[in-house]
Design a protein around this motif. Structure first.
Motif, short mmCIF file in Angstrom:
data_model
loop_
_atom_site.label_atom_id
_atom_site.label_comp_id
_atom_site.label_asym_id
_atom_site.label_seq_id
_atom_site.Cartn_x
_atom_site.Cartn_y
_atom_site.Cartn_z
N VAL A 1 -1.37 -60.68 28.23
CA VAL A 1 -1.99 -59.75 29.19
C VAL A 1 -3.33 -60.31 29.66
CG1 VAL A 1 -0.87 -57.68 28.35
CG2 VAL A 1 -3.01 -58.40 27.32
N LEU A 2 -3.45 -61.62 29.58
CA LEU A 2 -4.71 -62.28 29.92
C LEU A 2 -5.13 -62.02 31.36
CD1 LEU A 2 -6.22 -64.06 27.97
CD2 LEU A 2 -5.25 -66.04 29.04
N ASN A 3 -4.16 -61.91 32.26
CA ASN A 3 -4.50 -61.69 33.67
C ASN A 3 -5.12 -60.32 33.89
OD1 ASN A 3 -2.12 -60.59 32.93
ND2 ASN A 3 -1.02 -61.09 34.80
N LEU A 4 -4.78 -59.35 33.02
CA LEU A 4 -5.37 -58.02 33.17
C LEU A 4 -6.68 -57.90 32.39
CD1 LEU A 4 -2.15 -55.89 32.71
CD2 LEU A 4 -3.43 -56.19 34.80
N PHE A 5 -6.63 -58.35 31.15
CA PHE A 5 -7.80 -58.22 30.28
C PHE A 5 -8.12 -59.60 29.68
CE2 PHE A 5 -5.66 -54.11 30.00
CZ PHE A 5 -6.67 -53.28 30.40
N GLN B 1 -10.30 -60.47 27.66
CA GLN B 1 -10.69 -60.46 26.24
C GLN B 1 -9.48 -60.48 25.31
OE1 GLN B 1 -10.93 -57.97 28.37
NE2 GLN B 1 -11.23 -55.99 27.41
N ALA B 2 -8.28 -60.33 25.87
CA ALA B 2 -7.08 -60.36 25.02
C ALA B 2 -6.84 -61.73 24.43
CB ALA B 2 -5.88 -59.92 25.83
N GLU B 3 -7.50 -62.74 24.98
CA GLU B 3 -7.25 -64.12 24.53
C GLU B 3 -7.42 -64.27 23.02
OE1 GLU B 3 -9.78 -66.95 26.38
OE2 GLU B 3 -9.18 -68.52 25.01
N ILE B 4 -8.54 -63.75 22.51
CA ILE B 4 -8.85 -63.99 21.10
C ILE B 4 -7.95 -63.13 20.21
CG2 ILE B 4 -10.69 -62.29 20.78
CD1 ILE B 4 -11.35 -65.78 19.88
N TYR B 5 -7.60 -61.90 20.68
CA TYR B 5 -6.71 -61.05 19.89
C TYR B 5 -5.32 -61.67 19.79
CZ TYR B 5 -10.29 -57.55 20.69
OH TYR B 5 -11.46 -56.89 20.75
N GLU B 6 -4.88 -62.23 20.91
CA GLU B 6 -3.55 -62.82 20.90
C GLU B 6 -3.51 -64.07 20.02
OE1 GLU B 6 -2.63 -63.29 24.97
OE2 GLU B 6 -2.12 -61.18 25.24
N ARG B 7 -4.65 -64.77 20.01
CA ARG B 7 -4.73 -65.93 19.12
C ARG B 7 -4.64 -65.49 17.67
NH1 ARG B 7 -9.84 -69.50 20.46
NH2 ARG B 7 -10.16 -69.87 18.25
N GLU B 8 -5.31 -64.40 17.37
CA GLU B 8 -5.29 -63.90 16.00
C GLU B 8 -3.88 -63.50 15.59
OE1 GLU B 8 -7.56 -60.40 15.55
OE2 GLU B 8 -7.45 -60.40 13.38
N ILE B 9 -3.18 -62.77 16.49
CA ILE B 9 -1.84 -62.32 16.16
C ILE B 9 -0.89 -63.51 16.03
CG2 ILE B 9 0.11 -60.99 17.06
CD1 ILE B 9 -1.95 -59.07 18.23
N ARG B 10 -1.10 -64.49 16.87
CA ARG B 10 -0.28 -65.70 16.80
C ARG B 10 -0.44 -66.36 15.45
NH1 ARG B 10 2.73 -69.33 16.43
NH2 ARG B 10 2.81 -71.29 17.55
N GLU B 11 -1.66 -66.36 14.95
CA GLU B 11 -1.88 -67.05 13.70
C GLU B 11 -1.43 -66.23 12.50
OE1 GLU B 11 -5.23 -69.72 13.07
OE2 GLU B 11 -5.92 -68.23 11.65
N LEU B 12 -1.70 -64.93 12.52
CA LEU B 12 -1.45 -64.13 11.33
C LEU B 12 -0.04 -63.54 11.29
CD1 LEU B 12 -4.87 -62.36 11.00
CD2 LEU B 12 -4.06 -64.32 9.77
N TYR B 13 0.61 -63.36 12.47
CA TYR B 13 1.95 -62.79 12.47
C TYR B 13 2.98 -63.74 13.08
CZ TYR B 13 0.02 -58.29 11.25
OH TYR B 13 -0.62 -57.28 10.60
#
Lengths: 179, 191, 303
Positions: free
Chosen positions: A96-100, A102-114
């Motif tokens: 959802v980077l095109n909308l928000f 700031q989602a970049e870092i959250y998505e990175r976190e989820i990618r790494e942890l889940y």
């Protein structure tokens, strides 16, 4: 807040809706294909300009990952949680980077942890907190942290290891609650 | 420059002094401990009260310096993740011997409440030699001062030789470290 | 024969200056601690630190200039201490003062700082490369009022010899330059605060900001040399300012008392002020002390 939910329902298909613990907190579940449309509608027309958090829940029993997008409106002072379910065997979704941004870092976190990969996020494969992680993503519920810890960091030889400390703590809190 | 993998330049050779001089130097070392101000875990919040007006560690000669080059003591204040361990080893190897390590809190002893965490090192002793442990979760500044008193006693008696152990068993320590640290390169975001 | 006595006296002065400088450092730490409501370290803490530092090992190497910088620092300190007369016209304690010693002292005061800057910049650490740029900028700041006051005194007394300056101030407390030329003295004393990197002007070391400034990469014996150099340099500067403004000394007790008063002036000021940024410090030096000093400077010319 109900008006808002009704307005969303009139446009999109809402699978499930429920009130949170506060008056200004509602949780809706939408289909995963319509998530971008819902977020875009909420951002542009309903003043939910702030993406507070993207989080992930592992529902291993249903073989699903739940992705929750927590939104906040500064004008209305309301929280709205939009959640979707994705397949656990094929953990992929679109960013959802095109909308928000700031989602970049959250998505990175989820990618790494889940281990959920977000198509279109350029930095998702960079390290977030773990460096050189080689195992299964650690926050998945079928990952045995105790076994991993013992194998990798060595066994601590003490009484605590042999007793199930979590059971003792939960028994204690149960007893405390009953009083 | 040697291989980037090793931050320790070389092993300083051992000079032997007569016992009186050794005792004198040990006394000076014990009386002047400079702590590198590097917080690794939650225990680092206990260090500022220790060195400021309330508990005043400076009256024992314990003061803080901003750089590992000049420091004598490294305080490992709490749990160590793999990521932090990498930095701690780097800081430790930048320090000049004789150097001492104080482990703070239950986490450094055996993992503490994070004994089953996927990212917390259980036995720090395997990776760097620790001279004094201060148990507690977290120890109060008084306890840290008591730990420092213990360290001073050990130094005066010449028993605080963790750094010698590290140099003598460098290969073994390095093997242990490399078991969990695969890549020694530190990413750009550290700057 | 005469030269060997001179060497012996010089050694005594250097060792005595070191001991006195370390003691002053310890007293300064004690005063800071007491002002902050702590007990503080013992006044002999600096001696212990020095002994410990000498016996620490080192495996660091950053090239030739890195090794030479502590030597330059030490040389600058010893040069200043040995050129200013502690007690003028005394065989033992007038040191190597001669007809034009004021000029050479001015040179030596910059020498140590420049050597330090070269070595620190060579060490490759970003903090220690940043600190000399600040330090040299600040030096450009305090050198101006300091040189103004020194040149003003030299013109007023028509001499560039420290011994003659001291001789000109004899005969009562009102003959001191502090009272004869009060505005020049104020300019000089404010510049002295900058020289000591005491607190309003401590941006060079800046303990909480850029680690410890120039000596970030230095350890063990190098640091002990620097420590020694700083102590001796400190004492040398106190003696110089005593000779310039406080009428010199006729015996050792007087010298101790006067340098101690100057030391207390620096310590108390540094304990109550926060830190200036570099450009604020330079702006400060180039306005207030300079303008204050100019008043006397013009007065000297009119007279």
């Amino acid at each position: 807040m109900e008006d808002l939910i009704k307005r969303i329902e009139s446009i999109f298909k809402v699978l499930k809706k429920e009130r949170g613990k506060r008056d200004n907190l509602w949780i809706i579940e939408v289909e995963k294909d319509s998530l971008h449309a819902v977020l875009s509608y909420l951002k542009d027309n309903e003043s939910f300009k702030h993406l507070a958090l993207v989080s992930c829940v592992d529902w291993i029993e249903n073989n699903k990952f739940q992705l929750s997008y927590i939104l906040w409106s500064y004008q209305k002072r309301q929280n709205l949680i939009v959640k979707i379910f994705i397949d656990r065997d094929k953990p992929e979704f679109k960013t959802v980077l095109n909308l928000f941004p700031q989602a970049e870092i959250y998505e990175r976190e989820i990618r790494e942890l889940y281990g959920v990969s977000f198509e279109g996020n350029p930095t998702q494969n960079e390290d977030f907190v773990l460096e050189d992680w080689e195992e299964m993503p650690p926050m998945r519920r079928d990952f045995d942290t105790l076994k991993y810890s013992q194998e990798k960091y060595g066994d601590r030889d003490s009484e605590v290891q042999k007793t199930n400390i979590r059971k003792i703590i939960s028994d204690f809190t149960d007893e405390w609650r009953r009083k | 420059m040697k291989d980037n993998k090793y931050f320790l330049d070389d092993k300083p050779d051992k000079i032997s002094y007569s016992e009186v001089w050794q005792k004198f130097f040990n006394w000076a070392r014990a009386k002047s401990l400079w702590v590198v101000a590097y917080g690794t875990g939650c225990g680092s919040i206990e260090i500022p009260p220790m060195v400021t007006s309330r508990f005043d560690a400076e009256r024992f000669g314990v003061s803080t310096v901003g750089t590992p080059r000049q420091a004598d003591v490294l305080i490992i204040s709490g749990y160590l993740a793999v990521k932090t361990l990498k930095r701690v080893i780097r800081v430790y190897e930048q320090m000049q011997s004789p150097k001492y390590v104080v482990g703070l809190g239950a986490c450094t002893v055996n993992g503490g409440m994070y004994y089953d965490s996927y990212n917390t090192v259980n036995l720090v002793e395997l990776y760097i030699p620790i001279d004094v442990y201060v148990a507690g979760c977290m120890p109060r500044p008084e306890a840290i001062l008591a730990g420092f008193a213990q360290l001073m006693k050990k130094i005066k008696e010449g028993r605080a030789d963790g750094w010698k152990h590290y140099l003598d068993n460098f290969e073994q320590y390095r093997k242990n470290q490399e078991k969990i640290i695969k890549n020694w390169k530190i990413p750009n975001y550290n700057w | 024969m005469w030269i060997w006595y001179k060497v012996l006296y010089a050694l005594i002065v250097v060792i005595g200056g070191l001991a006195y400088g370390l003691l002053l450092g310890g007293i300064s730490r004690k005063i800071t601690a007491r002002l902050q409501g702590r007990r503080g370290p013992s006044v002999f803490q600096n001696y212990i630190d020095l002994i410990k530092l000498i016996r620490k090992r080192t495996a660091i190497s950053h090239g030739v200039m890195f090794f030479l910088a502590p030597m330059f620092r030490l040389l600058g300190g010893i040069g200043v201490l040995l050129l200013v007369p502690i007690i003028a016209n005394n065989t033992a304690l007038s040191n190597f003062s001669f007809g034009g010693d004021l000029i050479v002292v001015l040179y030596f005061m910059v020498f140590g700082c420049l050597g330090m800057a070269l070595g620190a910049a060579d060490s490759g650490h970003p903090h220690s490369a940043l600190a000399p740029t600040r330090g040299l900028a600040q030096m450009a700041g305090y050198e101006l009022p300091f040189l103004l006051s020194v040149i003003g005194l030299a013109i007023a007394h028509n001499t560039v010899s420290l011994s003659n300056l001291v001789a000109a101030q004899q005969g009562g407390i009102l003959h001191w330059n502090l009272f004869q030329y009060p505005f020049l003295s104020i300019a000089g004393l404010i510049a002295m605060l900058g020289m000591y990197m005491a607190y309003p002007f401590s941006v060079v070391m800046a303990p909480q900001e850029i680690a410890v400034g120039p000596p970030t990469e230095y350890s063990s014996t190098f640091l002990s040399f620097m420590f020694t150099g700083r102590s001796i340099f400190g004492v040398g500067k106190y003696v110089l300012f005593m000779d310039l403004f406080l009428g010199g000394a006729t015996n050792l007790v007087e010298a101790f008392v006067k340098t101690f008063v100057l030391f207390l002036f620096v310590v108390f000021i540094s304990n109550v002020f926060p830190r200036y940024r570099t450009e604020q410090a330079v702006r400060f030096f180039w306005t207030y002390p300079l303008v204050i000093g100019l008043i006397d400077f013009i007065r000297i010319f009119i007279k």
